[in-house]
Design an enzyme around this catalytic site. Structure first.
Site, PDB file in Angstrom:
ATOM      1  N   GLY A 239       4.123   0.755   0.290  1.00  0.00           N
ATOM      2  CA  GLY A 239       4.942   1.360  -0.574  1.00  0.00           C
ATOM      3  C   GLY A 239       5.076   3.123  -2.007  1.00  0.00           C
ATOM      4  O   GLY A 239       5.448   3.832  -2.118  1.00  0.00           O
ATOM      5  N   GLU A 273       0.475  -4.072  -0.629  1.00  0.00           N
ATOM      6  CA  GLU A 273      -0.018  -3.741   0.964  1.00  0.00           C
ATOM      7  C   GLU A 273      -0.271  -1.899   1.496  1.00  0.00           C
ATOM      8  O   GLU A 273       0.442  -1.674   1.525  1.00  0.00           O
ATOM      9  CB  GLU A 273       1.220  -4.395   1.682  1.00  0.00           C
ATOM     10  CG  GLU A 273       1.315  -5.940   1.621  1.00  0.00           C
ATOM     11  CD  GLU A 273       2.530  -6.243   2.534  1.00  0.00           C
ATOM     12  OE1 GLU A 273       3.213  -5.540   3.225  1.00  0.00           O
ATOM     13  OE2 GLU A 273       2.624  -7.802   3.124  1.00  0.00           O
ATOM     14  N   PRO A 274      -0.631  -1.554   0.370  1.00  0.00           N
ATOM     15  CA  PRO A 274      -0.741  -0.209   0.510  1.00  0.00           C
ATOM     16  C   PRO A 274      -1.246   0.394   1.656  1.00  0.00           C
ATOM     17  O   PRO A 274      -1.885  -0.286   2.277  1.00  0.00           O
ATOM     18  CB  PRO A 274      -1.539   0.471  -1.233  1.00  0.00           C
ATOM     19  CG  PRO A 274      -2.688  -1.284  -1.112  1.00  0.00           C
ATOM     20  CD  PRO A 274      -1.669  -2.104  -0.581  1.00  0.00           C
ATOM     21  N   GLY A 275      -0.842   1.626   1.961  1.00  0.00           N
ATOM     22  CA  GLY A 275      -0.940   2.044   3.055  1.00  0.00           C
ATOM     23  C   GLY A 275      -1.990   3.644   2.314  1.00  0.00           C
ATOM     24  O   GLY A 275      -2.786   4.062   2.741  1.00  0.00           O
ATOM     25  N   ARG A 312       5.458  13.299  12.734  1.00  0.00           N
ATOM     26  CA  ARG A 312       5.803  13.280  10.692  1.00  0.00           C
ATOM     27  C   ARG A 312       6.989  14.811  10.504  1.00  0.00           C
ATOM     28  O   ARG A 312       8.212  14.500  10.232  1.00  0.00           O
ATOM     29  CB  ARG A 312       5.086  13.168   9.963  1.00  0.00           C
ATOM     30  CG  ARG A 312       4.054  12.302   9.915  1.00  0.00           C
ATOM     31  CD  ARG A 312       3.542  11.171   8.880  1.00  0.00           C
ATOM     32  NE  ARG A 312       3.983  10.873   7.637  1.00  0.00           N
ATOM     33  CZ  ARG A 312       4.662  11.454   6.961  1.00  0.00           C
ATOM     34  NH1 ARG A 312       4.420  12.711   6.136  1.00  0.00           N
ATOM     35  NH2 ARG A 312       5.569  10.845   5.930  1.00  0.00           N
ATOM     36  N   TYR A 316      10.237  12.686  10.305  1.00  0.00           N
ATOM     37  CA  TYR A 316      11.233  13.081   8.890  1.00  0.00           C
ATOM     38  C   TYR A 316      11.288  14.212   8.544  1.00  0.00           C
ATOM     39  O   TYR A 316      11.859  14.469   7.263  1.00  0.00           O
ATOM     40  CB  TYR A 316      10.122  11.795   8.362  1.00  0.00           C
ATOM     41  CG  TYR A 316       9.299  11.140   9.172  1.00  0.00           C
ATOM     42  CD1 TYR A 316      10.443   9.877   9.249  1.00  0.00           C
ATOM     43  CD2 TYR A 316       8.080  10.944   9.410  1.00  0.00           C
ATOM     44  CE1 TYR A 316       9.901   8.636   9.960  1.00  0.00           C
ATOM     45  CE2 TYR A 316       7.348   9.982   9.481  1.00  0.00           C
ATOM     46  CZ  TYR A 316       8.696   8.390   9.884  1.00  0.00           C
ATOM     47  OH  TYR A 316       7.839   7.552  10.143  1.00  0.00           O
ATOM     48  N   CYS A 342       7.177  20.492  25.415  1.00  0.00           N
ATOM     49  CA  CYS A 342       8.645  21.358  25.652  1.00  0.00           C
ATOM     50  C   CYS A 342      10.044  20.647  24.321  1.00  0.00           C
ATOM     51  O   CYS A 342      10.777  20.166  25.106  1.00  0.00           O
ATOM     52  CB  CYS A 342       8.559  21.418  27.125  1.00  0.00           C
ATOM     53  SG  CYS A 342       6.855  22.548  28.034  1.00  0.00           S
ATOM     54  N   TYR A 371      -0.846   7.669   8.652  1.00  0.00           N
ATOM     55  CA  TYR A 371       0.733   7.987  10.573  1.00  0.00           C
ATOM     56  C   TYR A 371       0.445   9.244  10.607  1.00  0.00           C
ATOM     57  O   TYR A 371       1.625   9.110  10.531  1.00  0.00           O
ATOM     58  CB  TYR A 371       1.857   7.842   8.719  1.00  0.00           C
ATOM     59  CG  TYR A 371       2.219   6.510   8.560  1.00  0.00           C
ATOM     60  CD1 TYR A 371       2.044   5.347   9.183  1.00  0.00           C
ATOM     61  CD2 TYR A 371       1.851   6.295   7.191  1.00  0.00           C
ATOM     62  CE1 TYR A 371       2.559   3.532   8.120  1.00  0.00           C
ATOM     63  CE2 TYR A 371       2.432   5.652   6.289  1.00  0.00           C
ATOM     64  CZ  TYR A 371       2.866   3.956   6.876  1.00  0.00           C
ATOM     65  OH  TYR A 371       2.581   2.843   6.191  1.00  0.00           O
TER      66      TYR A 371
END
Ligand code: LLP
Length: 415
Positions: A239, A273-275, A312, A316, A342, A371
Site C-alpha cells: 500500500g 507486500e509492496p507492489g 488507470r 480511477y 471507441c 498496474y
C-alpha cells in the site's frame, strides 16, 4: 528515483535512447528499468534491517516473468492472489516458503495447487474459506498454514476502489469474527494458524493509517496470546504510495523506522507486500501521436496507446505525467490525450498542459510500471503492447508484442 532521464534533450531508458527502442520495437511499448526495480526493492527491504522480516513483492502490480526473476534473485518473496500468480512465481524460481496467498475468493483447485507447492501461508478472508482450506488439506493429508486477514476499520484516505480496510469493504474479517475464526482454526485438524494479516489499501501517502491499523492488529495479537494462539508472522500488506504528480509519500526508511518502533521486542516476523512502490516508477509506456485535432471546446492529441493498454486514468481518474520523448520547445497547449478506442472514457490525460506535439512525435507516459500492463486487455481487438526490460545497455524482450493471430488463438473452434 528512477533511471528514465533526459540527456541532451531526449529521454533515455538507462543507457539507451527511448527513440532507438521504438525504432526497433514500435509503439505502444512498455519499457522497464532493471536498475530501478533493484534500487526500489533494496531501498524498501533494507528499511526493515534489524527486524525479522520478509518482503513479499505483490505480483499483481507487474507480473512479468523477467521482473519476478529479477526480484527473486534479490531475495524477494511474493504475495499472490490467484493460481495464475502462483504459477508465475514458481516459474520464476521463487521459493514456496516465501509465498503468501491473499484474496477473498480462492477456488478449490487454487488452494490445492498452493498446498501442493507448500507455500508459507494462506491469508484467509472468511470462515467458509477456512473450512474449505481445511477440507482440501485433509484430502491431501497436509496441514495448511494460515493467517486470518483482519479488517482493522481504518480509513486509508485513498481512492475508494483501492481502499480495502474499511467496514464497508469486502476484505478481511471484523475483529469479533476473527476471534471466532482463530478458535475455529485451532480446532480444525488440517489448519495451523501461524499469522495475522491486514492490508488497508493502496497508494497511501501518509504513515498514520498504517500505524493505526498496526495498533489494532497488535492489540488483537495480545488477545490471541491470552487465548493460547501463538502467532509468529504479522503481515501488514502493501500500500505504500508513490509520486505520480505532486504526492509526497513517506520514504520507505521512514515507514520502516515507524514500524520497527512499534514492533521492537516482539517475537514476530514482519511480512510486507509492496507492489506499486517497487514497480510503479520502474516503467514507462511509450506512445506515438497519430493525429491532433481541435474541436470548438478542446484540443485533442490522439495517440496509439489506449485504455486497453493503461486503464488507470479511465478507471480511477489517476494522473500519469506525460512528456515528449524528444524535448519539444513548442507552444504549451492544454489538451486531452486520448487513444483510438471507441469510448469517451478512453483517455490517458485530460486538460493537460503539454508542448504542442505534431504527428508521429513520441510521448512517454511515466509511472506505468505498476498496474499498467497487468491490467491491460485486448479490448477493441487491439493486440497487447510489448514489454522490454532494460539493464544498462542490454535489452530483453520481456514479452513480445501480440499479433492478430494471438487475438483468435483460443477461438479455433470458430475458424
Ligand atoms: N497486498 C494485498 C492483499 C493487496 O490487495 C494489494 C493491492 C497489495 C498487497 C499491493 O498493494 P500496493 O503496494 O501495490 O499498493 N489497480 C490499482 C491498485 C490495486 C491494488 C490492489 N491490491 C491501481 O492501479 O491503482
Amino acid at each position: 528515483m528512477h533511471y528514465f532521464e533526459y540527456k541532451n534533450g531526449e529521454l533515455f531508458a538507462e543507457d539507451i535512447p527511448v527513440r532507438k527502442l521504438v525504432e526497433e520495437y514500435d509503439t505502444p511499448l512498455y519499457i522497464y528499468s532493471a536498475k530501478t526495480f533493484k534500487r526500489h526493492f533494496e531501498a524498501f527491504d533494507s528499511a526493515f534491517e534489524g527486524l525479522k522480516h520478509l518482503t513479499c513483492y505483490s505480483v499483481k502490480a507487474n507480473s512479468n516473468l523477467c521482473v519476478l526473476k529479477l526480484l527473486g534473485k534479490l531475495g524477494a518473496g511474493m504475495d499472490i492472489v490467484s493460481g495464475g500468480e502462483l504459477f508465475r512465481a514458481l516459474k520464476a524460481g521463487i521459493s514456496p516458503q516465501k509465498i503468501v496467498y491473499s484474496g477473498v475468493g480462492k477456488r478449490e483447485h487454487e488452494i490445492r495447487e498452493a498446498l501442493l507447492a507448500d507455500i508459507l501461508m494462506f491469508n484467509v478472508e472468511s470462515l467458509e474459506e477456512l473450512e474449505k482450506i481445511n477440507e482440501v488439506a485433509r484430502d491431501l493429508n497436509k496441514k495448511a498454514r494460515i493467517s486470518l486477514r483482519i479488517n482493522p476499520e481504518v480509513d486509508p484516505q485513498t481512492h475508494p476502489y483501492i481502499s480495502t480496510g474499511m467496514e464497508k469493504n469486502k476484505f478481511g474479517l471484523a475483529r469479533e469474527f476473527a476471534l471466532q475464526g482463530y478458535k475455529l482454526a485451532k480446532e480444525l485438524s488440517h489448519i495451523e494458524p501461524i499469522g495475522i494479516d491486514c492490508h488497508i489499501g493502496s497508494q497511501l501517502t501518509s504513515i498514520s493509517p498504517f500505524l493505526d491499523a498496526l495498533d489494532k492488529i497488535l492489540d488483537f495479537y495480545e488477545e490471541l496470546k491470552k487465548q493460547d494462539i501463538n502467532i509468529q508472522y504479522l503481515d501488514l500488506g502493501g500500500g505504500l504510495g508513490i509520486t505520480y504528480n505532486q504526492e509526497e509519500p513517506p520514504h520507505p526508511l521512514e515507514f520502516g523506522k515507524a514500524l520497527k518502533e512499534k514492533l521492537k521486542g516482539l517475537d514476530l516476523t514482519l511480512i510486507l507486500e509492496p507492489g506499486r512502490v517497487i514497480a510503479g516508477n520502474a516503467g514507462i509506456l511509450v506512445t506515438r501521436v497519430l493525429y491532433t485535432k481541435k474541436t470548438k471546446k478542446k484540443n485533442f492529441i490522439i495517440v496509439d496507446a489506449a485504455m486497453n493498454d493503461l486503464i488507470r486514468p479511465s478507471l480511477y481518474g489517476s494522473y500519469h505525467k506525460i512528456s515528449p520523448v524528444v524535448e519539444n520547445k513548442g507552444e504549451i497547449i492544454t489538451a486531452d490525450i486520448v487513444g483510438p478506442i471507441c469510448e469517451s472514457g478512453d483517455f490517458l490525460a485530460q486538460d493537460r498542459e503539454i508542448p504542442a506535439p505534431t504527428k508521429d512525435d513520441l510521448l512517454a507516459v511515466f509511472s506505468a510500471g505498476a498496474y499498467g500492463f497487468t491490467m491491460s486487455s485486448q479490448y477493441n481487438s487491439r493486440p497487447r503492447a510489448a514489454e522490454l526490460l532494460i539493464d544498462g545497455d542490454k535489452v530483453t524482450v520481456a514479452r513480445r508484442r501480440e499479433v492478430y493471430l494471438d487475438l483468435i488463438a483460443l477461438e479455433d473452434n470458430c475458424l
